[in-house]
Design a protein around this motif. Structure first.
Motif, PDB file in Angstrom:
ATOM      1  N   GLN A  10       0.825  -1.205   0.000  1.00  0.00           N
ATOM      2  CA  GLN A  10       0.000   0.000   0.000  1.00  0.00           C
ATOM      3  C   GLN A  10       0.859   1.256   0.000  1.00  0.00           C
ATOM      4  O   GLN A  10       0.561   2.229  -0.707  1.00  0.00           O
ATOM      5  N   GLU A  13       2.314   1.737  -3.461  1.00  0.00           N
ATOM      6  CA  GLU A  13       1.307   2.245  -4.387  1.00  0.00           C
ATOM      7  C   GLU A  13       1.118   3.752  -4.204  1.00  0.00           C
ATOM      8  O   GLU A  13       0.968   4.496  -5.173  1.00  0.00           O
ATOM      9  N   ARG A  14       1.156   4.185  -2.932  1.00  0.00           N
ATOM     10  CA  ARG A  14       1.041   5.615  -2.653  1.00  0.00           C
ATOM     11  C   ARG A  14       2.232   6.382  -3.224  1.00  0.00           C
ATOM     12  O   ARG A  14       2.085   7.486  -3.759  1.00  0.00           O
ATOM     13  N   LEU A  16       4.096   5.526  -5.819  1.00  0.00           N
ATOM     14  CA  LEU A  16       3.967   5.583  -7.274  1.00  0.00           C
ATOM     15  C   LEU A  16       2.890   6.576  -7.699  1.00  0.00           C
ATOM     16  O   LEU A  16       3.039   7.286  -8.697  1.00  0.00           O
ATOM     17  N   ASP A  17       1.792   6.616  -6.948  1.00  0.00           N
ATOM     18  CA  ASP A  17       0.733   7.582  -7.254  1.00  0.00           C
ATOM     19  C   ASP A  17       1.260   9.013  -7.131  1.00  0.00           C
ATOM     20  O   ASP A  17       0.979   9.876  -7.971  1.00  0.00           O
ATOM     21  N   GLU A  18       2.050   9.270  -6.090  1.00  0.00           N
ATOM     22  CA  GLU A  18       2.646  10.589  -5.901  1.00  0.00           C
ATOM     23  C   GLU A  18       3.570  10.928  -7.071  1.00  0.00           C
ATOM     24  O   GLU A  18       3.582  12.059  -7.565  1.00  0.00           O
ATOM     25  N   TRP A  20       3.436   9.788 -10.195  1.00  0.00           N
ATOM     26  CA  TRP A  20       2.694  10.041 -11.432  1.00  0.00           C
ATOM     27  C   TRP A  20       1.954  11.370 -11.377  1.00  0.00           C
ATOM     28  O   TRP A  20       1.713  11.999 -12.409  1.00  0.00           O
ATOM     29  N   ARG A  21       1.585  11.805 -10.190  1.00  0.00           N
ATOM     30  CA  ARG A  21       0.896  13.088 -10.056  1.00  0.00           C
ATOM     31  C   ARG A  21       1.861  14.265 -10.188  1.00  0.00           C
ATOM     32  O   ARG A  21       1.540  15.288 -10.791  1.00  0.00           O
ATOM     33  N   GLU A 351      -6.666  12.706 -17.671  1.00  0.00           N
ATOM     34  CA  GLU A 351      -7.291  11.764 -16.744  1.00  0.00           C
ATOM     35  C   GLU A 351      -8.576  12.377 -16.183  1.00  0.00           C
ATOM     36  O   GLU A 351      -8.622  13.583 -15.897  1.00  0.00           O
ATOM     37  N   ILE A 353     -10.910  12.828 -13.118  1.00  0.00           N
ATOM     38  CA  ILE A 353     -10.860  12.733 -11.660  1.00  0.00           C
ATOM     39  C   ILE A 353     -12.273  12.920 -11.119  1.00  0.00           C
ATOM     40  O   ILE A 353     -12.837  14.020 -11.178  1.00  0.00           O
TER      41      ILE A 353
END
Length: 365
Positions: A10, A13-14, A16-18, A20-21, A351, A353
């Motif tokens: 988890q 994943e956070r 990687l999300d950061e 990509w953002r 994307e 949202i």
């Protein structure tokens, strides 16, 4: 799967999300956000780097670039300096610049940034400053390509002594320049299609579009609007080209006129470019006692501050950081290959949202 392993997945994943953002992350900031030690974050970054999912840099990480995959022997940094001229340093463009800088760190190149305005004379002045200093080997440019002087501006850029790539700008498919210009930009037309299709899926058959007056993005958004409306069989005539942000003189009268047209045309949903304009419309609707999305569903285009609206605004998010990264990668690839490298023209998908302004919540939720 143990709880410890689950938590690690988890966290990663956070991370990687950061990435990509925003295109990069700092160990200290993520440790504070996730309430774990900096050592834990460093271990997570090391694990992701081993899989080629990010690039480790001092104090944090960036997304891996296409030119710098995980290898046994990392190539030496290329001592290029790339000039970058953008029309704004306070809205939309900071994330593009951040993405460009992240890619530059990963590739070992330097960025020289210049702020301009939406004015061709100022664009030329800032570009000329970079060229005259004789320190840059390539240029990433976002000039004003609207109105008179377009052909002259394109010819001038094409004649510069160093290669140039346009960022969030494009020219016609063929131009008679000595060096064909490449570009990388968000696919705004497709982004607008995504917004129309989202509202259509939730039952809206009469949708309106409010375009920010004078924005270079408006032409692409209008193209996506007409395409989506034609394919879905929706009426596409409700298009307003007005800026209605809170700092625009007379914005309340303009919004009042737009909503009067909405009632006449039985519009049930609006797509508004950009966030400040969408938030201004939402605020006016609330003052009139109209509910969002009950009385009027809304989708914003940009997603800079849409999450701060009341209710939080569903938005189309252009891939700003990714555009900046790709621009640097394309330029470095071109500089390494020399004159024989063909120009590239790249579109990057936005994307959708989802938030509370476009979908009615079920009772009790």
């Amino acid at each position: 799967m143990t709880d410890e392993r689950l938590f690690a997945l988890q966290r990663r994943e956070r991370l990687l999300d950061e990435l990509w953002r925003h295109g990069s992350l700092r160990v200290r900031d993520m440790a504070r956000t996730l309430e774990v030690s900096e050592l834990t974050i460093r271990r997570d970054i090391a694990a992701l780097a081993a899989r080629g999912l990010l690039t480790r840099v001092h104090g944090g990480a960036t997304l891996p670039t296409d030119l710098d995959p995980v290898r046994r022997h990392r190539p030496a940094a290329t001592p290029f300096t790339i000039g970058m001229v953008v029309p704004s340093l306070d809205y939309y463009w900071p994330q593009i610049v951040s993405g460009a800088r992240s890619a530059a760190v990963a590739l070992g190149v330097q960025i020289q940034l210049r702020g301009s305005s939406y004015d061709q004379a100022e664009d030329r002045r800032q570009i000329s400053r970079l060229i005259s200093a004789q320190q840059v080997q390539g240029l990433l440019l976002a000039p004003n390509l609207e109105g008179e002087g377009l052909d002259e501006m394109i010819d001038w850029i094409g004649d510069l002594p160093v290669p140039a790539i346009l960022v969030e700008r494009q020219i016609s498919r063929w131009t008679p320049t000595p060096r064909q210009l490449g570009w990388v930009r968000s696919d705004h037309a497709l982004g607008l299609e995504m917004a129309v299709r989202h509202l259509h899926e939730h039952g809206h058959r009469r949708i309106g579009l409010v375009l920010s007056k004078g924005s270079p993005t408006s032409a692409h958004l209008a193209q996506g609007w007409h395409k989506a409306c034609a394919e879905l069989g929706l009426p596409g005539e409700f298009v307003v080209r007005e800026s209605v942000a809170l700092d625009v003189p007379g914005h309340r009268e303009i919004i009042r006129g737009i909503l009067r047209r909405c009632r006449t045309s039985r519009i049930t949903a609006l797509i508004v470019h950009s966030d400040p304009d969408a938030m201004s419309v939402a605020q006016y609707l609330a003052e009139q006692g109209l509910a969002i999305p009950g009385d009027m569903a809304m989708v914003s285009y940009d997603d800079e501050v849409a999450h701060l609206a009341e209710p939080a605004m569903t938005a189309i998010r252009p891939p700003k950081s990714r555009v900046g990264r790709l621009a640097v990668e394309m330029m470095v690839s071109r500089l390494r290959a020399g004159r024989r490298h063909p120009a590239q023209r790249v579109l990057v998908l936005p994307e959708l949202i989802l938030r509370n302004s476009s979908v009615k919540r079920a009772a009790g939720v």
